[in-house]
Design a protein around this motif. Sequence first.
Motif: not given
Length: 213
Positions: A53, A57, A90-91, A93-94, A97-98, A130
């Motif tokens: 993550a 970012k 889930k990680a 999936y996010w 989204k970045v 997801d």
Amino acid sequence: MPCLRLPVLILLALLPADAAGQAGAQDPVQEPAEEEEVADTRPEVKELLETFAGHTKRRGREDDQAVKLIARMRIEFAASGPRDRKDIAKALYWAMKVKRKTSREGVRQQELYFTAADALGQMAPESVRDLIRLVGDRNHRDDYEVQVRVLRALGRTQDERAVGPLLDVLGEFQARLQAGAAGALGNFTNLDQKERKEIFKDLLQMLCEARSL
């Protein structure tokens, strides 16, 4: 039938060909043996996901590091219990989204999206919900290449929940998305004959309706 013009025939031809090509593209995730006791909520998985993550970012500056970690996440997923599997999916999936901007030359950083989508396609059933949410995601509205990767990943899950969303995409006017959804539907050889016939019936009906507009 007048609606079976060249674009329709091309889409239909993609069903078996694309499915066969994708079947050998990647080895499926190996399920842990049932008799083995699988460790769950492992600290090493938590640390891995936090590091991943952190890379995602950094506005694309550390996407190379993030992509390398996805290979390790796939290995950990195969060796994980249900909670860790859910967290890994889930990680990813996010990560889809970045935000990644398109340069003035029209180039967008896509490798993170491509790699994450491909991994999610091998992480069913944890990833199915997801992936469905990622179909038509606003973050990739103008990036058809990423959208097609998501559709293909959804098809690889061979999860019945994916059939409806994929059929919906056939109503799109973008030919690349229609082809991606048609190819993804070709993966559902696990369905019984009646269900497969229904898919082809809906496929033809939606394509005919699109042609009549």
